[in-house]
Design a protein around this motif. Sequence first.
Motif, PDB file in Angstrom:
ATOM      1  N   VAL A 191       2.345  -3.256   4.494  1.00  0.00           N
ATOM      2  CA  VAL A 191       2.997  -3.002   3.208  1.00  0.00           C
ATOM      3  C   VAL A 191       2.403  -1.750   2.557  1.00  0.00           C
ATOM      4  N   LYS A 192       1.094  -1.598   2.705  1.00  0.00           N
ATOM      5  CA  LYS A 192       0.403  -0.509   2.002  1.00  0.00           C
ATOM      6  C   LYS A 192       0.663   0.841   2.658  1.00  0.00           C
ATOM      7  N   ILE A 193       0.887   0.850   4.006  1.00  0.00           N
ATOM      8  CA  ILE A 193       0.993   2.167   4.683  1.00  0.00           C
ATOM      9  C   ILE A 193       2.169   3.028   4.196  1.00  0.00           C
ATOM     10  N   PRO A 194       3.384   2.642   3.954  1.00  0.00           N
ATOM     11  CA  PRO A 194       4.059   1.375   4.201  1.00  0.00           C
ATOM     12  C   PRO A 194       4.921   1.451   5.466  1.00  0.00           C
ATOM     13  N   MET A 195       5.086   0.313   6.097  1.00  0.00           N
ATOM     14  CA  MET A 195       5.944   0.215   7.276  1.00  0.00           C
ATOM     15  C   MET A 195       7.406   0.110   6.830  1.00  0.00           C
ATOM     16  N   PHE A 196       8.310   0.609   7.656  1.00  0.00           N
ATOM     17  CA  PHE A 196       9.743   0.483   7.371  1.00  0.00           C
ATOM     18  C   PHE A 196      10.084  -1.003   7.201  1.00  0.00           C
ATOM     19  N   PHE A 197      10.969  -1.332   6.268  1.00  0.00           N
ATOM     20  CA  PHE A 197      11.373  -2.677   5.838  1.00  0.00           C
ATOM     21  C   PHE A 197      10.529  -3.180   4.668  1.00  0.00           C
ATOM     22  N   VAL A 198       9.250  -2.745   4.567  1.00  0.00           N
ATOM     23  CA  VAL A 198       8.455  -3.154   3.394  1.00  0.00           C
ATOM     24  C   VAL A 198       8.014  -1.904   2.631  1.00  0.00           C
ATOM     25  N   HIS A 199       8.870  -0.875   2.649  1.00  0.00           N
ATOM     26  CA  HIS A 199       8.517   0.410   2.048  1.00  0.00           C
ATOM     27  C   HIS A 199       9.197   0.658   0.710  1.00  0.00           C
ATOM     28  N   LEU A 200      10.042  -0.273   0.268  1.00  0.00           N
ATOM     29  CA  LEU A 200      10.910   0.033  -0.880  1.00  0.00           C
ATOM     30  C   LEU A 200      10.141   0.259  -2.176  1.00  0.00           C
ATOM     31  N   TRP A 201       8.926  -0.303  -2.279  1.00  0.00           N
ATOM     32  CA  TRP A 201       8.154  -0.112  -3.507  1.00  0.00           C
ATOM     33  C   TRP A 201       7.688   1.337  -3.658  1.00  0.00           C
ATOM     34  N   LEU A 202       7.510   2.047  -2.542  1.00  0.00           N
ATOM     35  CA  LEU A 202       6.871   3.375  -2.599  1.00  0.00           C
ATOM     36  C   LEU A 202       7.741   4.436  -3.286  1.00  0.00           C
ATOM     37  N   PRO A 203       9.014   4.652  -2.844  1.00  0.00           N
ATOM     38  CA  PRO A 203       9.828   5.666  -3.540  1.00  0.00           C
ATOM     39  C   PRO A 203      10.000   5.334  -5.016  1.00  0.00           C
ATOM     40  N   LYS A 204      10.136   4.045  -5.319  1.00  0.00           N
ATOM     41  CA  LYS A 204      10.333   3.637  -6.716  1.00  0.00           C
ATOM     42  C   LYS A 204       9.096   3.969  -7.553  1.00  0.00           C
ATOM     43  N   ALA A 205       7.907   3.646  -6.991  1.00  0.00           N
ATOM     44  CA  ALA A 205       6.663   3.928  -7.712  1.00  0.00           C
ATOM     45  C   ALA A 205       6.469   5.436  -7.907  1.00  0.00           C
ATOM     46  N   HIS A 206       6.786   6.233  -6.884  1.00  0.00           N
ATOM     47  CA  HIS A 206       6.620   7.690  -6.973  1.00  0.00           C
ATOM     48  C   HIS A 206       7.529   8.306  -8.025  1.00  0.00           C
ATOM     49  N   VAL A 207       8.776   7.859  -8.042  1.00  0.00           N
ATOM     50  CA  VAL A 207       9.758   8.448  -8.949  1.00  0.00           C
ATOM     51  C   VAL A 207       9.383   8.171 -10.411  1.00  0.00           C
ATOM     52  N   GLU A 208       8.809   6.989 -10.671  1.00  0.00           N
ATOM     53  CA  GLU A 208       8.469   6.630 -12.050  1.00  0.00           C
ATOM     54  C   GLU A 208       7.084   7.110 -12.468  1.00  0.00           C
ATOM     55  N   ALA A 209       6.204   7.419 -11.507  1.00  0.00           N
ATOM     56  CA  ALA A 209       4.812   7.739 -11.821  1.00  0.00           C
ATOM     57  C   ALA A 209       4.663   9.148 -12.388  1.00  0.00           C
ATOM     58  N   PRO A 210       3.589   9.395 -13.180  1.00  0.00           N
ATOM     59  CA  PRO A 210       3.269  10.770 -13.571  1.00  0.00           C
ATOM     60  C   PRO A 210       2.746  11.524 -12.362  1.00  0.00           C
ATOM     61  N   VAL A 211       2.483  12.827 -12.522  1.00  0.00           N
ATOM     62  CA  VAL A 211       2.048  13.619 -11.366  1.00  0.00           C
ATOM     63  C   VAL A 211       0.742  13.078 -10.793  1.00  0.00           C
ATOM     64  N   SER A 212      -0.178  12.635 -11.658  1.00  0.00           N
ATOM     65  CA  SER A 212      -1.459  12.112 -11.164  1.00  0.00           C
ATOM     66  C   SER A 212      -1.252  10.815 -10.376  1.00  0.00           C
ATOM     67  N   GLY A 213      -0.319   9.968 -10.840  1.00  0.00           N
ATOM     68  CA  GLY A 213      -0.023   8.727 -10.126  1.00  0.00           C
ATOM     69  C   GLY A 213       0.560   8.993  -8.752  1.00  0.00           C
ATOM     70  N   SER A 214       1.477   9.957  -8.672  1.00  0.00           N
ATOM     71  CA  SER A 214       2.069  10.324  -7.378  1.00  0.00           C
ATOM     72  C   SER A 214       1.019  10.901  -6.435  1.00  0.00           C
ATOM     73  N   MET A 215       0.109  11.726  -6.985  1.00  0.00           N
ATOM     74  CA  MET A 215      -0.925  12.342  -6.147  1.00  0.00           C
ATOM     75  C   MET A 215      -1.844  11.294  -5.542  1.00  0.00           C
ATOM     76  N   ILE A 216      -2.270  10.332  -6.357  1.00  0.00           N
ATOM     77  CA  ILE A 216      -3.214   9.329  -5.839  1.00  0.00           C
ATOM     78  C   ILE A 216      -2.499   8.357  -4.903  1.00  0.00           C
ATOM     79  N   LEU A 217      -1.231   8.045  -5.196  1.00  0.00           N
ATOM     80  CA  LEU A 217      -0.462   7.156  -4.311  1.00  0.00           C
ATOM     81  C   LEU A 217      -0.293   7.788  -2.938  1.00  0.00           C
ATOM     82  N   ALA A 218       0.193   9.032  -2.910  1.00  0.00           N
ATOM     83  CA  ALA A 218       0.450   9.706  -1.631  1.00  0.00           C
ATOM     84  C   ALA A 218      -0.854  10.118  -0.966  1.00  0.00           C
ATOM     85  N   GLY A 219      -1.816  10.583  -1.790  1.00  0.00           N
ATOM     86  CA  GLY A 219      -3.036  11.145  -1.217  1.00  0.00           C
ATOM     87  C   GLY A 219      -4.003  10.125  -0.685  1.00  0.00           C
ATOM     88  N   VAL A 220      -4.142   8.988  -1.386  1.00  0.00           N
ATOM     89  CA  VAL A 220      -5.213   8.052  -1.011  1.00  0.00           C
ATOM     90  C   VAL A 220      -4.744   6.606  -0.822  1.00  0.00           C
TER      91      VAL A 220
END
Length: 444
Positions: A191-220
């Motif tokens: 889920v965390k990587i995320p694998m296909f089928f359990v990835h839907l949280w990631l685009p949603k979180a990125h789109v709503e997050a500030p730039v710092s949130g997107s950086m830490i989500l994608a980066g780490v």
Amino acid sequence: MMKFIMVLFMLMPLVFINQYWLIQFVWMLVVLLFLSMFSFNYMYMYISYIFGVDLISYLMILLSLWICSLMILASQKVYYSRFWSQMFMFVIICLMLSLFMAFSAINLFVFYVFFEASLIPTLMLIVGWGYQPERLQAGIYMLFYTVFASLPMMIAIFYYLSKNDSLDFNFMCLELGEVVLYLCMNMVFYVKIPMFFVHLWLPKAHVEAPVSGSMILAGVMLKLGGYGLMRMMMVFITLGLKINYIFIGLSIIGGIMVSLICLRQSDIKSLIAYSSVAHMGLTMSGILTLSYWGMSGALIMMVAHGLCSSGLFCLANVNYERLGSRSLYLNKGLINIIPSLSLWWFLLSSSNMAAPPSLNLMGEIMLINSLMSYDSLNMLALMLLSFFGAAYSLYLYSYSQHGKVYTGLYSFSSGNVREYLLMLLHWLPLNILVLKGELMCLWV
């Protein structure tokens, strides 16, 4: 390791004096101090109490420190508000502490605790500083996807402790052969990587997050999944040889489908977020091959993706601050009005599609090598994955930089030194580290 944890605790009083560049300077100093600790000893080193590092955790902590320092550099707008800026810095330090402890833990349960703890500051970043109305829903998506998958893992950890009598990574020598335990233990990492089928949280979180949130989500944050899988695969070696091909196939085919989704995106942030799913699917497949090439390639790819994806989110934010929109229909013809920024779009988009001399290329070559050795039938899927990876990176660059300039645009700043420094600090390690690539390949 305890001394660095204490340094991060001692950073907290600095938050309340509200000195932007002082905090930035001290954080960079911590990065340099940690960098000076590098050693060619690939066993666990610098062990203190329940914390220590080997090469994988050292690189992940270094990446976390680097991305967090760049998050501060990218979020100068937060400093217009005195109280919220102090709170923002406090959340970043808490997040860094939880990531530091998760990556440096030498006990599985301690890793699990801080793995879960890192969710809370991330949720606070998204909900507190996101600029879209659906950010609460996105935060709940992220929280529940991870929590639902992590509860079975906690039960599996206790079961493993009763069988093995130790949860230290060095003493986890008992192999488990049950498929149910395999799923319980590893699903949270999928889920965390995320694998296909359990990835839907990631685009949603990125789109709503500030730039710092997107950086830490994608980066780490995505790297926590890959790191956990690397640690847990030794417990499921025999079983993994039998059933990993299912997840490898799912990841590669899912990567192709997500790449096609990228080609239909009109939101820049959404496109970069989906490209993360495709890249991390390839990384996950490499780890599951259980080969030296796969593990080393995955480690390199995680570092490369962390720098490259974070840089692209910074660029998307620079455009958003100027134009007030992330739509590709409005972000057009920018090469005519900000040519210097267009250069960074080109450099980071080319790195994203694994063009030389980036670290992405080295990682992809090693991952493709491992997957071809695993099964030559992967060839067709890997060809499509590489082709579409180049296609959506070109689509992102050409649509945003070329074409007729949006007519509602009158005037704005063409970029300042802070923003160009931010781009340089993403791009330079990404293309310089490839000269010392052997540092990341000798950890076995």
